[in-house]
Design a protein around this motif. Sequence first.
Motif, PDB file in Angstrom:
ATOM      1  N   MET A 262      32.548  48.967  19.194  1.00  0.00           N
ATOM      2  CA  MET A 262      33.824  48.643  18.564  1.00  0.00           C
ATOM      3  C   MET A 262      34.719  49.869  18.475  1.00  0.00           C
ATOM      4  O   MET A 262      35.943  49.784  18.628  1.00  0.00           O
ATOM      5  N   ALA A 263      34.116  51.043  18.232  1.00  0.00           N
ATOM      6  CA  ALA A 263      34.904  52.271  18.095  1.00  0.00           C
ATOM      7  C   ALA A 263      35.665  52.585  19.377  1.00  0.00           C
ATOM      8  O   ALA A 263      36.821  53.039  19.335  1.00  0.00           O
ATOM      9  N   LEU A 264      35.050  52.353  20.530  1.00  0.00           N
ATOM     10  CA  LEU A 264      35.734  52.590  21.798  1.00  0.00           C
ATOM     11  C   LEU A 264      36.933  51.652  21.946  1.00  0.00           C
ATOM     12  O   LEU A 264      38.004  52.054  22.424  1.00  0.00           O
ATOM     13  N   ALA A 265      36.758  50.398  21.520  1.00  0.00           N
ATOM     14  CA  ALA A 265      37.866  49.438  21.560  1.00  0.00           C
ATOM     15  C   ALA A 265      38.972  49.839  20.587  1.00  0.00           C
ATOM     16  O   ALA A 265      40.161  49.659  20.874  1.00  0.00           O
ATOM     17  N   VAL A 266      38.578  50.401  19.437  1.00  0.00           N
ATOM     18  CA  VAL A 266      39.558  50.870  18.461  1.00  0.00           C
ATOM     19  C   VAL A 266      40.409  51.990  19.047  1.00  0.00           C
ATOM     20  O   VAL A 266      41.634  51.998  18.931  1.00  0.00           O
ATOM     21  N   ILE A 267      39.769  52.946  19.709  1.00  0.00           N
ATOM     22  CA  ILE A 267      40.499  54.063  20.318  1.00  0.00           C
ATOM     23  C   ILE A 267      41.462  53.556  21.386  1.00  0.00           C
ATOM     24  O   ILE A 267      42.632  53.973  21.454  1.00  0.00           O
ATOM     25  N   HIS A 272      46.631  52.816  23.596  1.00  0.00           N
ATOM     26  CA  HIS A 272      47.312  52.105  24.676  1.00  0.00           C
ATOM     27  C   HIS A 272      48.150  50.925  24.204  1.00  0.00           C
ATOM     28  O   HIS A 272      49.097  50.540  24.899  1.00  0.00           O
ATOM     29  N   THR A 273      47.808  50.330  23.074  1.00  0.00           N
ATOM     30  CA  THR A 273      48.599  49.214  22.557  1.00  0.00           C
ATOM     31  C   THR A 273      49.611  49.678  21.515  1.00  0.00           C
ATOM     32  O   THR A 273      50.764  49.236  21.513  1.00  0.00           O
ATOM     33  N   LEU A 274      49.175  50.601  20.639  1.00  0.00           N
ATOM     34  CA  LEU A 274      50.043  51.053  19.548  1.00  0.00           C
ATOM     35  C   LEU A 274      50.759  52.371  19.861  1.00  0.00           C
ATOM     36  O   LEU A 274      51.666  52.770  19.127  1.00  0.00           O
ATOM     37  N   GLY A 275      50.334  53.049  20.902  1.00  0.00           N
ATOM     38  CA  GLY A 275      50.989  54.292  21.275  1.00  0.00           C
ATOM     39  C   GLY A 275      50.732  55.438  20.318  1.00  0.00           C
ATOM     40  O   GLY A 275      51.547  56.367  20.212  1.00  0.00           O
ATOM     41  N   LEU A 276      49.598  55.431  19.640  1.00  0.00           N
ATOM     42  CA  LEU A 276      49.261  56.482  18.675  1.00  0.00           C
ATOM     43  C   LEU A 276      48.336  57.517  19.309  1.00  0.00           C
ATOM     44  O   LEU A 276      47.640  57.242  20.295  1.00  0.00           O
ATOM     45  N   ARG A 277      48.317  58.701  18.727  1.00  0.00           N
ATOM     46  CA  ARG A 277      47.472  59.778  19.226  1.00  0.00           C
ATOM     47  C   ARG A 277      46.195  59.871  18.390  1.00  0.00           C
ATOM     48  O   ARG A 277      46.238  59.888  17.166  1.00  0.00           O
ATOM     49  N   VAL A 278      45.074  59.906  19.103  1.00  0.00           N
ATOM     50  CA  VAL A 278      43.759  60.094  18.486  1.00  0.00           C
ATOM     51  C   VAL A 278      43.250  61.459  18.941  1.00  0.00           C
ATOM     52  O   VAL A 278      43.168  61.722  20.142  1.00  0.00           O
ATOM     53  N   PRO A 279      42.994  62.367  18.015  1.00  0.00           N
ATOM     54  CA  PRO A 279      42.858  62.200  16.557  1.00  0.00           C
ATOM     55  C   PRO A 279      44.081  62.675  15.756  1.00  0.00           C
ATOM     56  O   PRO A 279      44.032  62.657  14.533  1.00  0.00           O
ATOM     57  N   GLU A 280      45.135  63.118  16.425  1.00  0.00           N
ATOM     58  CA  GLU A 280      46.241  63.749  15.694  1.00  0.00           C
ATOM     59  C   GLU A 280      46.827  62.828  14.617  1.00  0.00           C
ATOM     60  O   GLU A 280      47.155  63.286  13.513  1.00  0.00           O
ATOM     61  N   GLN A 281      46.946  61.534  14.942  1.00  0.00           N
ATOM     62  CA  GLN A 281      47.530  60.605  13.978  1.00  0.00           C
ATOM     63  C   GLN A 281      46.478  59.722  13.297  1.00  0.00           C
ATOM     64  O   GLN A 281      46.647  59.356  12.129  1.00  0.00           O
ATOM     65  N   VAL A 282      45.427  59.385  14.007  1.00  0.00           N
ATOM     66  CA  VAL A 282      44.338  58.572  13.444  1.00  0.00           C
ATOM     67  C   VAL A 282      43.012  59.084  13.995  1.00  0.00           C
ATOM     68  O   VAL A 282      42.860  59.231  15.219  1.00  0.00           O
ATOM     69  N   SER A 283      42.065  59.357  13.108  1.00  0.00           N
ATOM     70  CA  SER A 283      40.718  59.751  13.522  1.00  0.00           C
ATOM     71  C   SER A 283      39.811  58.527  13.579  1.00  0.00           C
ATOM     72  O   SER A 283      40.008  57.568  12.819  1.00  0.00           O
ATOM     73  N   VAL A 284      38.814  58.563  14.458  1.00  0.00           N
ATOM     74  CA  VAL A 284      37.880  57.435  14.617  1.00  0.00           C
ATOM     75  C   VAL A 284      36.465  57.987  14.730  1.00  0.00           C
ATOM     76  O   VAL A 284      36.227  58.946  15.476  1.00  0.00           O
ATOM     77  N   VAL A 285      35.541  57.383  14.007  1.00  0.00           N
ATOM     78  CA  VAL A 285      34.124  57.716  14.140  1.00  0.00           C
ATOM     79  C   VAL A 285      33.333  56.437  14.359  1.00  0.00           C
ATOM     80  O   VAL A 285      33.739  55.357  13.920  1.00  0.00           O
ATOM     81  N   GLY A 286      32.198  56.574  15.065  1.00  0.00           N
ATOM     82  CA  GLY A 286      31.360  55.412  15.351  1.00  0.00           C
ATOM     83  C   GLY A 286      29.921  55.641  14.929  1.00  0.00           C
ATOM     84  O   GLY A 286      29.622  56.521  14.108  1.00  0.00           O
TER      85      GLY A 286
END
Length: 355
Positions: A262-267, A272-286
Amino acid sequence: MTLPQTVKHITSRDVAARAGVSQSAVSRCFTPGTSVAAETRERVLKAAMELGYRPNVHARNLITGRSRMVGVVLAHLDNLFYPRFLQELTDALQAQGMQVLLFVADGRHQAELMEQLLNYRVDGIVLAATTLNAELAKACTAAGIPVVLFNRVAGDDIDRAFHSVQTDQEAGTAALTRLLIANSHCRIAYLAGNLESSTNQARERGCRAALAAAGQTLFAYGVGDYDETLAAAQVLKWFRTGQRRRPLAQCPDAIVVADDQMALAVIDTLRHTLGLRVPEQVSVVGFDDVPQAAWPSYELTTHAQPLPEMIEAVMKLLSVQLQGRDQQGTEPAMGQSIILQGHMRLRGSVRINSA
């Protein structure tokens, strides 16, 4: 009319005569794990090759009362973690002269599936990504079939004779959450897997406990049910109102995801859909550390499960129970719960404070 001649089947007695050894020595040479002198093994294998001998596994199983098959029950073969588990478990079992009989559970026909397992007279059962109900659990116990739960624990209504092997799920997500807190994330969301699974429940507890210790609560909560499409849809709900993206101050600045798939789908959704930068704007951990997590396109920070050690523990538990059953003919002993420690894989999907 002339009947075709019957082909003579080469037996272990023929091999023994050619090699000049006893029939039992031939049997030992073709039984994994038995002790045979190197010279004897060489003579037997040479004789077998010359005669074209193949051991009759079915006949041997009838004599020993063992099928030498282990039933493995999975719920989702598309989960990236479980193909690795299945490969390593299969390799370990085959090294011991045993084979895997794979069953895929859909969650709706568990009774029929377990009946099939019992009908195949498997020597043991490994349950991964699914559970047994109380009635079927008792049936396995009554039949003397060892059951090992992989990556989950028995529920209150399940016979406690079952062993379990898992990672310290709660400690893993707690460590990941503390990493986020230590790097100034204050709007942390949790994306859950299957709410009924003990795996998800433990991981969620770890996340909530770490937040509570820091005086925080979950900023957002959603359920992805270990499904990439559902996970992506949940992220869009957090970051969009209709088709408009919400201000980032109203959205999570970090997402703790119950597994890597799920984390890969979140990234992908964030980028690609929301145009956000990971991790600068949103961090993700799995959680799991599947091979794809290390790909340069993801660099997912995750909690690695010690899969080789987990497989070793499963094999040991099965072996102990099978030996006990063969020697004593009794039901399995009281279940043992093995909890192994994993470790964090710190990669590029988390924003780290600059020194």
